[in-house]
Design a protein around this motif. Structure first.
Motif, PDB file in Angstrom:
ATOM      1  N   PHE A  95       0.892  -1.234   0.134  1.00 46.62           N
ATOM      2  CA  PHE A  95      -0.096  -0.221   0.041  1.00 46.62           C
ATOM      3  C   PHE A  95       0.819   1.143   0.092  1.00 46.62           C
ATOM      4  CE2 PHE A  95      -4.220  -1.518   1.728  1.00 46.62           C
ATOM      5  CZ  PHE A  95      -4.578  -2.233   0.698  1.00 46.62           C
ATOM      6  N   GLY A  96       2.102   1.264   0.670  1.00 42.69           N
ATOM      7  CA  GLY A  96       3.162   2.210   0.814  1.00 42.69           C
ATOM      8  C   GLY A  96       3.392   2.554  -0.733  1.00 42.69           C
ATOM      9  N   PHE A  97       3.779   1.531  -1.605  1.00 48.51           N
ATOM     10  CA  PHE A  97       4.229   1.740  -2.845  1.00 48.51           C
ATOM     11  C   PHE A  97       3.068   2.240  -3.784  1.00 48.51           C
ATOM     12  CE2 PHE A  97       7.935  -0.782  -1.528  1.00 48.51           C
ATOM     13  CZ  PHE A  97       8.994  -0.292  -2.408  1.00 48.51           C
ATOM     14  N   MET A  98       1.727   1.822  -3.663  1.00 44.40           N
ATOM     15  CA  MET A  98       0.869   2.321  -4.469  1.00 44.40           C
ATOM     16  C   MET A  98       0.474   3.798  -4.020  1.00 44.40           C
ATOM     17  SD  MET A  98       0.280  -0.258  -6.367  1.00 44.40           S
ATOM     18  CE  MET A  98      -1.164   0.365  -7.128  1.00 44.40           C
ATOM     19  N   MET A  99       0.738   4.054  -2.820  1.00 45.07           N
ATOM     20  CA  MET A  99       0.333   5.499  -2.471  1.00 45.07           C
ATOM     21  C   MET A  99       1.589   6.309  -2.902  1.00 45.07           C
ATOM     22  SD  MET A  99      -0.468   7.238   1.497  1.00 45.07           S
ATOM     23  CE  MET A  99       1.112   6.931   1.965  1.00 45.07           C
ATOM     24  N   GLY A 100       2.609   5.906  -3.063  1.00 45.15           N
ATOM     25  CA  GLY A 100       3.837   6.649  -3.530  1.00 45.15           C
ATOM     26  C   GLY A 100       3.544   7.103  -5.032  1.00 45.15           C
ATOM     27  N   SER A 101       3.154   5.801  -5.628  1.00 48.08           N
ATOM     28  CA  SER A 101       2.867   5.971  -7.065  1.00 48.08           C
ATOM     29  C   SER A 101       1.721   7.153  -7.368  1.00 48.08           C
ATOM     30  CB  SER A 101       2.397   4.789  -7.543  1.00 48.08           C
ATOM     31  OG  SER A 101       2.164   4.977  -9.107  1.00 48.08           O
ATOM     32  N   PHE A 102       0.718   7.145  -6.234  1.00 43.65           N
ATOM     33  CA  PHE A 102      -0.013   8.391  -6.716  1.00 43.65           C
ATOM     34  C   PHE A 102       0.364   9.466  -6.343  1.00 43.65           C
ATOM     35  CE2 PHE A 102      -3.761  10.535  -4.721  1.00 43.65           C
ATOM     36  CZ  PHE A 102      -4.632  10.659  -5.734  1.00 43.65           C
ATOM     37  N   MET A 103       0.997   9.748  -5.150  1.00 43.91           N
ATOM     38  CA  MET A 103       1.527  10.989  -4.741  1.00 43.91           C
ATOM     39  C   MET A 103       2.499  11.531  -5.617  1.00 43.91           C
ATOM     40  SD  MET A 103      -0.251  11.526  -2.151  1.00 43.91           S
ATOM     41  CE  MET A 103      -1.533  11.008  -0.989  1.00 43.91           C
ATOM     42  N   LEU A 104       3.545  10.703  -6.431  1.00 42.53           N
ATOM     43  CA  LEU A 104       4.449  11.181  -7.179  1.00 42.53           C
ATOM     44  C   LEU A 104       3.768  11.914  -8.315  1.00 42.53           C
ATOM     45  CD1 LEU A 104       7.335   8.689  -6.547  1.00 42.53           C
ATOM     46  CD2 LEU A 104       6.944  10.968  -5.513  1.00 42.53           C
ATOM     47  N   ARG A 105       2.778  11.904  -8.686  1.00 44.79           N
ATOM     48  CA  ARG A 105       2.035  12.166  -9.716  1.00 44.79           C
ATOM     49  C   ARG A 105       1.679  13.732  -9.656  1.00 44.79           C
ATOM     50  NH1 ARG A 105      -2.267   7.554 -11.250  1.00 44.79           N
ATOM     51  NH2 ARG A 105      -0.957   5.914 -11.176  1.00 44.79           N
ATOM     52  N   PHE A 106       1.702  14.131  -8.457  1.00 42.93           N
ATOM     53  CA  PHE A 106       1.522  15.664  -8.060  1.00 42.93           C
ATOM     54  C   PHE A 106       2.917  16.454  -8.156  1.00 42.93           C
ATOM     55  CE2 PHE A 106      -2.096  13.341  -6.168  1.00 42.93           C
ATOM     56  CZ  PHE A 106      -3.107  14.051  -6.692  1.00 42.93           C
ATOM     57  N   TYR A 107       3.008  17.638  -8.548  1.00 43.39           N
ATOM     58  CA  TYR A 107       4.169  18.368  -8.453  1.00 43.39           C
ATOM     59  C   TYR A 107       4.562  18.668  -6.942  1.00 43.39           C
ATOM     60  CZ  TYR A 107       7.589  21.883  -9.767  1.00 43.39           C
ATOM     61  OH  TYR A 107       8.958  22.417 -10.250  1.00 43.39           O
ATOM     62  N   VAL A 108       6.030  18.879  -6.861  1.00 39.58           N
ATOM     63  CA  VAL A 108       6.488  18.717  -5.236  1.00 39.58           C
ATOM     64  C   VAL A 108       5.828  20.043  -4.861  1.00 39.58           C
ATOM     65  CG1 VAL A 108       8.560  20.070  -6.391  1.00 39.58           C
ATOM     66  CG2 VAL A 108       8.344  18.771  -4.010  1.00 39.58           C
ATOM     67  N   ASP A 109       5.806  21.176  -5.488  1.00 39.85           N
ATOM     68  CA  ASP A 109       5.322  22.267  -5.025  1.00 39.85           C
ATOM     69  C   ASP A 109       3.915  22.870  -5.366  1.00 39.85           C
ATOM     70  OD1 ASP A 109       7.737  23.186  -3.626  1.00 39.85           O
ATOM     71  OD2 ASP A 109       8.440  24.000  -5.477  1.00 39.85           O
ATOM     72  N   THR A 156      15.028  -1.146  -6.558  1.00 43.59           N
ATOM     73  CA  THR A 156      14.498  -1.542  -7.808  1.00 43.59           C
ATOM     74  C   THR A 156      13.715  -0.325  -8.585  1.00 43.59           C
ATOM     75  OG1 THR A 156      14.482  -3.703  -6.847  1.00 43.59           O
ATOM     76  CG2 THR A 156      13.177  -3.400  -8.904  1.00 43.59           C
ATOM     77  N   ALA A 157      12.856   0.101  -7.974  1.00 46.97           N
ATOM     78  CA  ALA A 157      11.944   1.332  -8.508  1.00 46.97           C
ATOM     79  C   ALA A 157      13.168   2.282  -9.099  1.00 46.97           C
ATOM     80  CB  ALA A 157      11.258   1.967  -7.566  1.00 46.97           C
ATOM     81  N   LYS A 158      14.098   2.630  -8.613  1.00 42.20           N
ATOM     82  CA  LYS A 158      15.182   3.635  -9.068  1.00 42.20           C
ATOM     83  C   LYS A 158      15.857   3.241 -10.143  1.00 42.20           C
ATOM     84  CE  LYS A 158      19.414   6.037  -7.903  1.00 42.20           C
ATOM     85  NZ  LYS A 158      20.425   6.259  -7.039  1.00 42.20           N
ATOM     86  N   PHE A 214       5.313   5.446 -12.293  1.00 36.44           N
ATOM     87  CA  PHE A 214       5.241   4.165 -12.787  1.00 36.44           C
ATOM     88  C   PHE A 214       6.068   3.004 -12.098  1.00 36.44           C
ATOM     89  CE2 PHE A 214       6.371   1.031 -16.229  1.00 36.44           C
ATOM     90  CZ  PHE A 214       5.205   0.611 -16.504  1.00 36.44           C
ATOM     91  N   SER A 215       7.218   3.396 -11.874  1.00 40.87           N
ATOM     92  CA  SER A 215       8.188   2.580 -11.473  1.00 40.87           C
ATOM     93  C   SER A 215       7.814   2.065  -9.949  1.00 40.87           C
ATOM     94  CB  SER A 215       9.708   3.194 -11.122  1.00 40.87           C
ATOM     95  OG  SER A 215      10.071   3.448 -12.417  1.00 40.87           O
ATOM     96  N   THR A 216       7.153   3.056  -9.155  1.00 38.49           N
ATOM     97  CA  THR A 216       6.832   2.470  -7.807  1.00 38.49           C
ATOM     98  C   THR A 216       5.580   1.671  -7.812  1.00 38.49           C
ATOM     99  OG1 THR A 216       5.824   4.661  -7.603  1.00 38.49           O
ATOM    100  CG2 THR A 216       7.925   4.493  -6.599  1.00 38.49           C
ATOM    101  N   MET A 217       4.784   2.021  -8.809  1.00 39.16           N
ATOM    102  CA  MET A 217       3.488   1.261  -9.256  1.00 39.16           C
ATOM    103  C   MET A 217       3.719  -0.330  -9.611  1.00 39.16           C
ATOM    104  SD  MET A 217       0.414   2.002 -11.756  1.00 39.16           S
ATOM    105  CE  MET A 217       1.320   1.838 -13.177  1.00 39.16           C
ATOM    106  N   MET A 218       4.791  -0.257 -10.507  1.00 34.38           N
ATOM    107  CA  MET A 218       5.290  -1.534 -10.721  1.00 34.38           C
ATOM    108  C   MET A 218       5.697  -2.251  -9.693  1.00 34.38           C
ATOM    109  SD  MET A 218       4.723  -2.068 -14.010  1.00 34.38           S
ATOM    110  CE  MET A 218       5.543  -3.489 -14.206  1.00 34.38           C
ATOM    111  N   ILE A 219       6.456  -1.852  -8.679  1.00 32.48           N
ATOM    112  CA  ILE A 219       7.099  -2.429  -7.476  1.00 32.48           C
ATOM    113  C   ILE A 219       5.682  -2.994  -6.575  1.00 32.48           C
ATOM    114  CG2 ILE A 219       8.412  -2.379  -5.240  1.00 32.48           C
ATOM    115  CD1 ILE A 219      10.012  -2.514  -8.009  1.00 32.48           C
ATOM    116  N   GLY A 220       4.938  -2.009  -6.599  1.00 27.92           N
ATOM    117  CA  GLY A 220       3.837  -2.085  -5.393  1.00 27.92           C
ATOM    118  C   GLY A 220       2.743  -3.458  -6.213  1.00 27.92           C
ATOM    119  N   GLU A 221       2.740  -3.421  -7.273  1.00 32.14           N
ATOM    120  CA  GLU A 221       1.875  -4.459  -7.923  1.00 32.14           C
ATOM    121  C   GLU A 221       2.639  -5.805  -7.889  1.00 32.14           C
ATOM    122  OE1 GLU A 221       0.854  -3.197 -11.803  1.00 32.14           O
ATOM    123  OE2 GLU A 221      -0.871  -1.880 -11.103  1.00 32.14           O
TER     124      GLU A 221
END
Length: 386
Positions: free
Chosen positions: A217-231, A343-345, A357-364
């Motif tokens: 769930f942490g990886f999937m949440m990371g995949s979702f949050m990283l779609r938003f710009y940092v600022d 691995t995601a990196k 996308f990379s973190t989503m692949m690891i989460g799945e």
């Protein structure tokens, strides 16, 4: 009068269950539910950090060596303090210690997001040189940003404004490790003490099944949050000129830590109301009062415990079955911890994919086979599991 008959009142009081026994906080099943949710939130933080590690590197110009140390630094406080858990386990109010540790982990998770609010807005450039001030700490090339990051060759310079960011992240990880020390050992021992022998393995199995999905769930949440710009908190959508496909894109890595800290806070509150001693289940699953078993460790002082600990540990390790199980779990957790962190990196850099996308692949791929469930459940805190 009959209404004032004390004998009748005592009979009625004896025939009715007390308010404490009817309370959900005196039910071991409710404790299993709360503990499963708490460990789910705890391991979600671990998975989210590993999913955001490459983004934190890009944002603050960290090397892989520093990011690897950051990912593993929560085990420093965990390893140092885990020995004392064995001494304090039978002497303290375990549910309140679990709740206190979860609140400390909540504060540590907030501290992990604090660098975003202290470092100012993210600035990016088309190129940098050794004489320029790279405020983002990034290593950018002069070419169009369609080349894989692994093929870029340029210099890197760390901004003075970011020199305190890495120690702050390390401190947050250290406090996170300290806060999670009592969660797993005290929770499992509490369940084992007050659940019946028939139901205890079932409860522990349910606990493992629920918490094993935390890192995924942490990886999937990371995949979702990283779609938003940092600022995203400082600019409107119209002012953001980059898109996630751009190599200069940095996702909102800090946003998931705020969500995780809220989950840790909410799941820690019920532990303040669980009793120190609970009625033990009988074989049918009902609560019954049984005399407490005396623990020989309760008679030892802290100094006596520390003196006897090497002898107790050596005697325990002489069991070949126990030793082989411990070694298997340690080696397996060590292998998966490295893979989960980088691995995601590797996918992001080698195949020119976005961090999301990379973190989503690891989460799945952190699927639900029995082996993966055990490994993922121990990924966030292998010392506790051992």
């Amino acid at each position: 009068m009959v209404a004032n008959d004390p004998d009748r009142k005592s009979d009625l009081a004896g025939s009715r269950p007390s308010s404490r026994s009817r309370s959900p906080f005196n039910n071991i099943k409710f404790f299993v539910l709360c503990h499963g949710l708490l460990q789910l939130a705890q391991l979600l933080v671990s998975g989210y950090l590993k999913s955001s590690i490459s983004t934190i590197e890009r944002r603050y110009g960290l090397s892989s060596q520093k990011s690897g140390l950051l990912a593993a630094f929560n085990e420093v406080g965990n390893t140092v303090l885990i020995v004392f858990v064995s001494f304090l386990g039978s002497r303290v109010h375990r549910p309140r210690f679990i709740g206190g540790g979860a609140l400390l982990a909540c504060l540590a998770t907030l501290m992990m997001a604090l660098p975003h609010f202290l470092s100012g807005e993210y600035k990016y450039t088309d190129h940098i040189s050794s004489a320029s001030d790279n405020s983002s700490g990034l290593c950018q090339s002069e070419s169009v940003f369609t080349m894989p990051a692994s093929n870029q060759s340029c210099s890197q310079k760390e901004s003075p404004s970011q020199q305190g960011i890495y120690p702050m992240l390390l401190l947050g990880q250290l406090l996170l490790g300290i806060g999670t020390v009592p969660i797993q050992p005290f929770g499992i021992s509490y369940i084992d003490d007050y659940a019946s022998k028939r139901n205890s393995p079932l409860y522990l199995g349910i606990l493992l099944a629920v918490t094993s999905i935390g890192p995924a769930f942490g990886f999937m949440m990371g995949s979702f949050m990283l779609r938003f710009y940092v600022d995203i908190d400082k600019f409107s959508a119209d002012e953001i000129l980059l898109d996630p496909q751009d190599l200069r894109w940095v996702g909102a890595w800090w946003l998931g830590f705020l969500v995780a800290s809220c989950l840790l806070f909410l799941t820690s509150l019920p532990y303040l109301y669980f009793p120190r001693n609970m009625s033990k289940e009988d074989a049918a699953g009902d609560e019954e009062s049984r005399p407490e078993k005396t623990d020989p460790l309760q008679e030892l002082s802290l100094l006596q415990f520390l003196k006897s600990f090497p002898r107790i540990a050596l005697r325990t390790l002489r069991s070949p079955v126990f030793l082989l199980v411990v070694l298997a779990q340690v080696f397996l957790a060590a292998l998966v911890a490295g893979l989960a962190t980088f691995t995601a990196k590797f996918i992001e850099r080698q195949f020119t994919q976005t961090a999301s996308f990379s973190t989503m692949m690891i989460g799945e791929s952190a699927d639900w086979s029995p082996v993966n469930q055990t490994v993922w459940a121990e990924l966030g805190s292998p010392v506790d599991a051992v």
